[in-house]
Design a protein around this motif. Structure first.
Motif, PDB file in Angstrom:
ATOM      1  N   PRO A   1       5.135  -3.756  -8.826  1.00  0.00           N
ATOM      2  CA  PRO A   1       4.553  -3.411  -7.521  1.00  0.00           C
ATOM      3  C   PRO A   1       5.222  -4.197  -6.394  1.00  0.00           C
ATOM      4  CG  PRO A   1       2.839  -3.919  -9.121  1.00  0.00           C
ATOM      5  CD  PRO A   1       4.151  -4.290  -9.748  1.00  0.00           C
ATOM      6  N   VAL A   2       5.238  -3.593  -5.223  1.00  0.00           N
ATOM      7  CA  VAL A   2       5.781  -4.245  -4.042  1.00  0.00           C
ATOM      8  C   VAL A   2       4.691  -4.308  -2.978  1.00  0.00           C
ATOM      9  CG1 VAL A   2       8.152  -3.503  -4.471  1.00  0.00           C
ATOM     10  CG2 VAL A   2       6.657  -2.087  -3.083  1.00  0.00           C
ATOM     11  N   VAL A   3       4.893  -5.158  -2.011  1.00  0.00           N
ATOM     12  CA  VAL A   3       3.974  -5.277  -0.885  1.00  0.00           C
ATOM     13  C   VAL A   3       4.715  -4.794   0.350  1.00  0.00           C
ATOM     14  CG1 VAL A   3       2.631  -6.857   0.557  1.00  0.00           C
ATOM     15  CG2 VAL A   3       2.719  -7.201  -1.916  1.00  0.00           C
TER      16      VAL A   3
ATOM     17  N   ARG B   1      -0.268  -3.425  -1.607  1.00  0.00           N
ATOM     18  CA  ARG B   1       0.492  -3.508  -2.850  1.00  0.00           C
ATOM     19  C   ARG B   1       0.485  -2.121  -3.480  1.00  0.00           C
ATOM     20  NH1 ARG B   1      -2.760  -6.364  -5.367  1.00  0.00           N
ATOM     21  NH2 ARG B   1      -2.014  -8.360  -4.641  1.00  0.00           N
ATOM     22  N   PHE B   2       1.672  -1.644  -3.833  1.00  0.00           N
ATOM     23  CA  PHE B   2       1.772  -0.336  -4.483  1.00  0.00           C
ATOM     24  C   PHE B   2       2.959  -0.337  -5.430  1.00  0.00           C
ATOM     25  CE2 PHE B   2       4.482  -0.148  -0.848  1.00  0.00           C
ATOM     26  CZ  PHE B   2       5.560   0.640  -1.218  1.00  0.00           C
ATOM     27  N   ALA B   3       2.924   0.590  -6.369  1.00  0.00           N
ATOM     28  CA  ALA B   3       4.038   0.764  -7.291  1.00  0.00           C
ATOM     29  C   ALA B   3       4.924   1.869  -6.742  1.00  0.00           C
ATOM     30  CB  ALA B   3       3.531   1.128  -8.679  1.00  0.00           C
ATOM     31  N   PRO B   4       6.190   1.565  -6.474  1.00  0.00           N
ATOM     32  CA  PRO B   4       7.081   2.600  -5.958  1.00  0.00           C
ATOM     33  C   PRO B   4       7.249   3.729  -6.973  1.00  0.00           C
ATOM     34  CG  PRO B   4       8.154   0.437  -5.955  1.00  0.00           C
ATOM     35  CD  PRO B   4       6.843   0.291  -6.655  1.00  0.00           C
ATOM     36  N   SER B   5       7.489   4.922  -6.473  1.00  0.00           N
ATOM     37  CA  SER B   5       7.713   6.052  -7.367  1.00  0.00           C
ATOM     38  C   SER B   5       9.106   5.955  -7.970  1.00  0.00           C
ATOM     39  CB  SER B   5       7.555   7.368  -6.608  1.00  0.00           C
ATOM     40  OG  SER B   5       8.486   7.422  -5.565  1.00  0.00           O
ATOM     41  N   GLY B   6       9.289   6.647  -9.063  1.00  0.00           N
ATOM     42  CA  GLY B   6      10.616   6.700  -9.641  1.00  0.00           C
ATOM     43  C   GLY B   6      10.822   5.825 -10.852  1.00  0.00           C
ATOM     44  N   GLY B   7       9.787   5.580 -11.595  1.00  0.00           N
ATOM     45  CA  GLY B   7      10.002   4.855 -12.840  1.00  0.00           C
ATOM     46  C   GLY B   7       9.265   3.549 -12.912  1.00  0.00           C
ATOM     47  N   ARG B   8       9.655   2.776 -13.881  1.00  0.00           N
ATOM     48  CA  ARG B   8       8.976   1.516 -14.164  1.00  0.00           C
ATOM     49  C   ARG B   8       9.534   0.415 -13.272  1.00  0.00           C
ATOM     50  NH1 ARG B   8       8.509   0.407 -20.336  1.00  0.00           N
ATOM     51  NH2 ARG B   8       6.256   0.430 -20.073  1.00  0.00           N
TER      52      ARG B   8
ATOM     53  N   THR C   1      -5.951   0.688  -6.702  1.00  0.00           N
ATOM     54  CA  THR C   1      -7.408   0.545  -6.800  1.00  0.00           C
ATOM     55  C   THR C   1      -8.094   1.451  -5.790  1.00  0.00           C
ATOM     56  OG1 THR C   1      -7.178  -1.734  -7.561  1.00  0.00           O
ATOM     57  CG2 THR C   1      -9.325  -1.091  -6.664  1.00  0.00           C
ATOM     58  N   LEU C   2      -7.634   1.417  -4.537  1.00  0.00           N
ATOM     59  CA  LEU C   2      -8.244   2.270  -3.511  1.00  0.00           C
ATOM     60  C   LEU C   2      -8.124   3.749  -3.870  1.00  0.00           C
ATOM     61  CD1 LEU C   2      -7.151   0.615  -0.167  1.00  0.00           C
ATOM     62  CD2 LEU C   2      -9.441   0.730  -1.116  1.00  0.00           C
ATOM     63  N   SER C   3      -6.957   4.157  -4.325  1.00  0.00           N
ATOM     64  CA  SER C   3      -6.747   5.559  -4.677  1.00  0.00           C
ATOM     65  C   SER C   3      -7.628   5.976  -5.848  1.00  0.00           C
ATOM     66  CB  SER C   3      -5.279   5.809  -5.014  1.00  0.00           C
ATOM     67  OG  SER C   3      -4.490   5.651  -3.856  1.00  0.00           O
TER      68      SER C   3
ATOM     69  N   SER D   1      -5.436 -12.553  -0.980  1.00  0.00           N
ATOM     70  CA  SER D   1      -6.711 -12.141  -0.389  1.00  0.00           C
ATOM     71  C   SER D   1      -6.533 -11.298   0.873  1.00  0.00           C
ATOM     72  CB  SER D   1      -7.574 -13.372  -0.074  1.00  0.00           C
ATOM     73  OG  SER D   1      -6.924 -14.190   0.881  1.00  0.00           O
ATOM     74  N   SER D   2      -5.290 -11.178   1.355  1.00  0.00           N
ATOM     75  CA  SER D   2      -5.004 -10.358   2.530  1.00  0.00           C
ATOM     76  C   SER D   2      -4.259  -9.075   2.180  1.00  0.00           C
ATOM     77  CB  SER D   2      -4.161 -11.153   3.537  1.00  0.00           C
ATOM     78  OG  SER D   2      -4.902 -12.201   4.090  1.00  0.00           O
ATOM     79  N   ILE D   3      -4.127  -8.792   0.894  1.00  0.00           N
ATOM     80  CA  ILE D   3      -3.357  -7.625   0.459  1.00  0.00           C
ATOM     81  C   ILE D   3      -4.287  -6.626  -0.222  1.00  0.00           C
ATOM     82  CG2 ILE D   3      -1.488  -6.818  -1.024  1.00  0.00           C
ATOM     83  CD1 ILE D   3      -0.237  -9.626  -0.718  1.00  0.00           C
ATOM     84  N   LEU D   4      -4.234  -5.378   0.245  1.00  0.00           N
ATOM     85  CA  LEU D   4      -4.992  -4.293  -0.395  1.00  0.00           C
ATOM     86  C   LEU D   4      -4.177  -3.737  -1.547  1.00  0.00           C
ATOM     87  CD1 LEU D   4      -6.471  -2.151   2.511  1.00  0.00           C
ATOM     88  CD2 LEU D   4      -7.733  -3.410   0.775  1.00  0.00           C
ATOM     89  N   ASP D   5      -4.847  -3.354  -2.608  1.00  0.00           N
ATOM     90  CA  ASP D   5      -4.182  -2.741  -3.738  1.00  0.00           C
ATOM     91  C   ASP D   5      -4.353  -1.227  -3.650  1.00  0.00           C
ATOM     92  OD1 ASP D   5      -2.864  -3.207  -6.464  1.00  0.00           O
ATOM     93  OD2 ASP D   5      -4.504  -1.819  -6.904  1.00  0.00           O
TER      94      ASP D   5
END
Length: 180
Positions: free
Chosen positions: A119-121, A109-116, A146-148, A139-143
């Motif tokens: 989050p997408v998977v 899961r991450f937030a794409p760059s380029g504005g508001r 958080t890791l960064s 429970s199978s998706i890394l955030d």
């Protein structure tokens, strides 16, 4: 005094590896990640200074012939392939591979760059083929955020302890070639 940043990095690596193992066991054939699949290694990456030091430590433990082969690939190998990748599609520094390598293939899961935006998977295109990634259980998706954040905190503590600038990025090829 608590654990040193390098010890914490090893703990983070172990947690991510365990997460990967659980996800792989849970999803079986839906995940194509296997020894020899190296699609995620078909690019060159930079790493944090704490990860670069872990790679340097791993290099010292390798036989001289292996270090020389890595250095040669780093200097003159295919610029579109990680120099740690050997001819059989295996990582020559697998035990010390950085966090980005440990997470490839997993749903992230991450937030794409380029504005508001929400989050997408996403995951390796070879994994979960034809499936709606948003339907994968949480429970199978890394955030990624958080890791960064955890990795950045460890890297800052490491930089402070070693007198280096915070936020320094190091090309894996530079580490493996012995340049840095």
């Amino acid at each position: 005094m608590g654990p040193l940043p390098r010890e914490r990095l090893l703990e983070l690596f172990a947690k991510v590896d365990a997460f990967f193992a659980r996800a792989s066991a849970r999803h079986g054939a839906r995940m194509a990640c296997r020894t020899g699949c190296s699609d995620c290694c078909r690019r060159r990456f930079s790493v944090t200074s704490i990860e670069a030091d872990a790679l340097r430590e791993a290099l010292v433990a390798l036989p001289e012939a292996d270090r020389s082969a890595l250095a040669a690939r780093a200097r003159a190998g295919d610029p579109g392939v990680c120099p740690a990748l050997d001819g059989e599609g295996r990582c020559a520094v697998y035990a010390a591979r950085p966090l980005i390598c440990r997470t490839h293939g997993l749903p992230i899961r991450f937030a794409p760059s380029g504005g508001r935006t929400l989050p997408v998977v996403d995951a390796c295109p070879k994994n979960f083929v034809g499936e709606d990634l948003s339907a994968i259980e949480a429970s199978s998706i890394l955030d990624q955020a958080t890791l960064s954040t955890v990795l950045a905190a460890l890297d800052m503590a490491h930089a402070d302890a070693s007198g280096r600038p915070r936020g320094e990025r190091v090309e894996i090829a530079a580490v493996l070639s012995g340049e840095l």
